[in-house]
Motif scaffolding. Structure first.
Motif, mmCIF file in Angstrom:
data_model
loop_
_atom_site.group_PDB
_atom_site.id
_atom_site.type_symbol
_atom_site.label_atom_id
_atom_site.label_comp_id
_atom_site.label_asym_id
_atom_site.label_seq_id
_atom_site.Cartn_x
_atom_site.Cartn_y
_atom_site.Cartn_z
ATOM 1 N N PHE A 98 7.728 0.896 14.508
ATOM 2 C CA PHE A 98 8.447 1.905 14.298
ATOM 3 C C PHE A 98 7.707 3.450 15.066
ATOM 4 O O PHE A 98 6.562 3.508 14.812
ATOM 5 C CB PHE A 98 8.442 2.290 12.717
ATOM 6 C CG PHE A 98 9.114 3.344 12.230
ATOM 7 C CD1 PHE A 98 10.393 3.274 11.932
ATOM 8 C CD2 PHE A 98 8.069 4.708 11.880
ATOM 9 C CE1 PHE A 98 10.819 4.426 11.519
ATOM 10 C CE2 PHE A 98 9.017 5.773 11.513
ATOM 11 C CZ PHE A 98 10.326 5.492 10.997
ATOM 12 N N THR A 99 8.615 3.927 15.786
ATOM 13 C CA THR A 99 8.323 4.952 16.669
ATOM 14 C C THR A 99 8.711 6.267 16.279
ATOM 15 O O THR A 99 10.179 6.399 16.155
ATOM 16 C CB THR A 99 8.643 4.654 18.071
ATOM 17 O OG1 THR A 99 8.093 3.502 18.568
ATOM 18 C CG2 THR A 99 8.169 5.658 19.046
ATOM 19 N N VAL A 102 2.819 2.414 7.284
ATOM 20 C CA VAL A 102 3.503 2.151 8.429
ATOM 21 C C VAL A 102 2.368 1.986 9.371
ATOM 22 O O VAL A 102 2.081 2.745 10.343
ATOM 23 C CB VAL A 102 4.757 2.894 9.035
ATOM 24 C CG1 VAL A 102 5.093 2.006 10.140
ATOM 25 C CG2 VAL A 102 5.609 3.185 8.001
ATOM 26 N N ALA A 157 2.860 2.044 13.202
ATOM 27 C CA ALA A 157 3.495 3.153 13.875
ATOM 28 C C ALA A 157 3.332 3.737 15.022
ATOM 29 O O ALA A 157 2.014 3.823 15.441
ATOM 30 C CB ALA A 157 3.726 4.242 12.793
ATOM 31 N N HIS A 204 12.801 5.425 16.791
ATOM 32 C CA HIS A 204 13.370 5.097 15.612
ATOM 33 C C HIS A 204 13.869 6.325 14.851
ATOM 34 O O HIS A 204 14.852 6.312 14.077
ATOM 35 C CB HIS A 204 12.599 4.220 14.676
ATOM 36 C CG HIS A 204 12.294 2.752 15.550
ATOM 37 N ND1 HIS A 204 11.332 2.741 16.254
ATOM 38 C CD2 HIS A 204 12.820 1.723 15.096
ATOM 39 C CE1 HIS A 204 11.680 1.377 16.626
ATOM 40 N NE2 HIS A 204 12.391 0.644 16.224
ATOM 41 N N ALA A 233 11.278 4.477 7.454
ATOM 42 C CA ALA A 233 11.037 3.183 7.926
ATOM 43 C C ALA A 233 11.174 1.959 7.184
ATOM 44 O O ALA A 233 11.516 1.021 7.529
ATOM 45 C CB ALA A 233 9.453 3.321 8.284
ATOM 46 N N PRO A 281 15.509 0.715 6.945
ATOM 47 C CA PRO A 281 16.146 0.956 8.349
ATOM 48 C C PRO A 281 17.830 0.881 8.507
ATOM 49 O O PRO A 281 18.360 1.566 9.271
ATOM 50 C CB PRO A 281 15.809 -0.200 9.199
ATOM 51 C CG PRO A 281 15.140 -1.166 8.224
ATOM 52 C CD PRO A 281 14.664 -0.472 7.050
#
Length: 386
Positions: A200-201, A229, A232, A278, A344, A347
């Motif tokens: 997850f960016t 997360v 991340a 993301h 996150a 999605p």
């Protein structure tokens, strides 16, 4: 139709990479696509134009004095008004004068008014207040007098936000000549592709200046990694004076390996970087007046990204109170981290939000629509393209 595009700010190279430069190029691109002949007047033609702007006639203006002598630069800017008027006479006739408002600039709007030429003055910020707050304001009374002359002469003041419109009216713009017309985006540059595979960016695009609250973003990212997360990633696209502070804080948090700062990138590279994210963020400080219409916000939306932005100015309205993006209390890492974690965890909801945002900008916020509105309001609509 022959259009004069005037930008006298010595800090904005029209064909550069900063946000203001991208804004200039976006307007020029639409004017050319509409079939208009365009002459560009600028004291900062230091970067060569891309091939797509080869037909723009370039009219260099005298450059600003070198160094940090604010008095000398103010005197230069005031003197430039006569030069601009003479240059317009030399290069004309024109059917429209379109100017990006700058400090101490009134020559182009007054030239257009004297000749009954339709004119549009694009106002992106309350420049005198901004200069006072973030830089060094000199000759403030002269700056106010110049702004009054420009706003009074313009056929249209196209303000990017309600706060910018209030500033224009406070300095003498007639209410019926002021329109709030937010910034746009060239949506065709972004394909709205699905979220990428991988961790997850969390992303940010912009100049690393103090009003972009990247400090809160870094703290929220740390909370996200420590909590829901843990894998991340943080991707910051852009450069600026806050870069060193960001890197130092990431190092203190032992997060240097989880983040990537690209430095300055070319405009045509932005879509590729957005495709690696993301979620995209627009953090702003809450302790200062907010008058922006952030280009990044519309680029995020065009890319089909879910957005998390600070609840400042009219950003909640732009994001339709949560339908097109999430707004959070400014300068609150916990709130920002919670919003990121929510996207996150779900999605599918994040993807749907990004799709709604992209549909919105495709329908209402393309630069072609924005520029057409400005031209129509300025009274130049319906003229033949030359």
């Amino acid at each position: 139709m022959h259009v004069a595009y005037v930008t006298t700010d010595p800090g904005i190279p029209p064909f550069g990479t900063k946000g203001a430069s991208i804004h200039v190029q976006s307007v020029l691109r639409v004017l050319l696509a509409m079939g208009y002949r365009v002459t560009l007047f600028s004291p900062c033609l230091t970067v060569a134009p891309a091939a797509e702007f080869a037909t723009v006639a370039l009219h260099p203006l005298p450059g600003a004095p070198r160094g940090d002598d604010a008095e000398a630069r103010a005197a230069w800017a005031l003197a430039l008004n006569e030069t601009v008027a003479a240059a317009l006479t030399q290069a004309g006739p024109f059917d429209l004068v379109y100017e990006r408002h700058a400090l101490f600039a009134h020559g182009a709007m007054e030239w257009a008014s004297r000749g009954s030429v339709p004119s549009a003055l694009e106002l992106n910020a309350p420049l005198i207040a901004e200069q006072t707050r973030h830089r060094h304001m000199v000759r403030q009374s002269d700056a106010q007098a110049s702004a009054r002359r420009a706003f009074g002469a313009a056929r249209l003041v196209a303000a990017v936000s309600a706060a910018a419109a209030d500033y224009a009216r406070d300095l003498g713009a007639l209410p019926d000549r002021v329109a709030v017309i937010p910034n746009g985006v060239d949506a065709a540059r972004f394909d709205g592709s699905p979220a990428p595979d991988g961790p997850f960016t969390v992303g940010f695009v912009g100049t690393l200046k103090p009003w972009h609250d990247t400090a809160t973003l870094v703290e929220a990212f740390a909370l996200l990694r420590r909590g829901p997360v843990p894998d991340a990633r943080l991707l910051i696209v852009g450069d600026g004076p806050q870069r060193a502070a960001i890197l130092d804080r990431l190092d203190q948090l032992s997060l240097s390996d989880a983040a990537h700062l690209t430095g300055a990138v070319q405009p045509d590279q932005i879509p590729g970087w957005l495709a690696r994210m993301h979620v995209a963020t627009a953090p702003y400080r809450g302790d200062q007046p907010f008058y922006f219409s952030p280009l990044k916000l519309y680029e995020y939306m065009a890319a089909g990204l879910p957005v998390v932005a600070s609840d400042v100015g009219d950003l909640a309205q732009v994001l339709d109170r949560g339908r097109l993006g999430v707004t959070v209390v400014p300068h609150d890492p916990d709130a920002l981290a919670a919003a990121l974690a929510g996207l996150a965890r779900d999605p599918a909801a994040a993807t749907a939000m990004g799709a709604r945002a992209r549909a919105e900008v495709l329908a209402h916020h393309g630069w072609d629509r924005i520029v057409s509105r400005i031209i129509a309001r300025a009274g130049a609509a319906g003229q033949e393209a030359a």
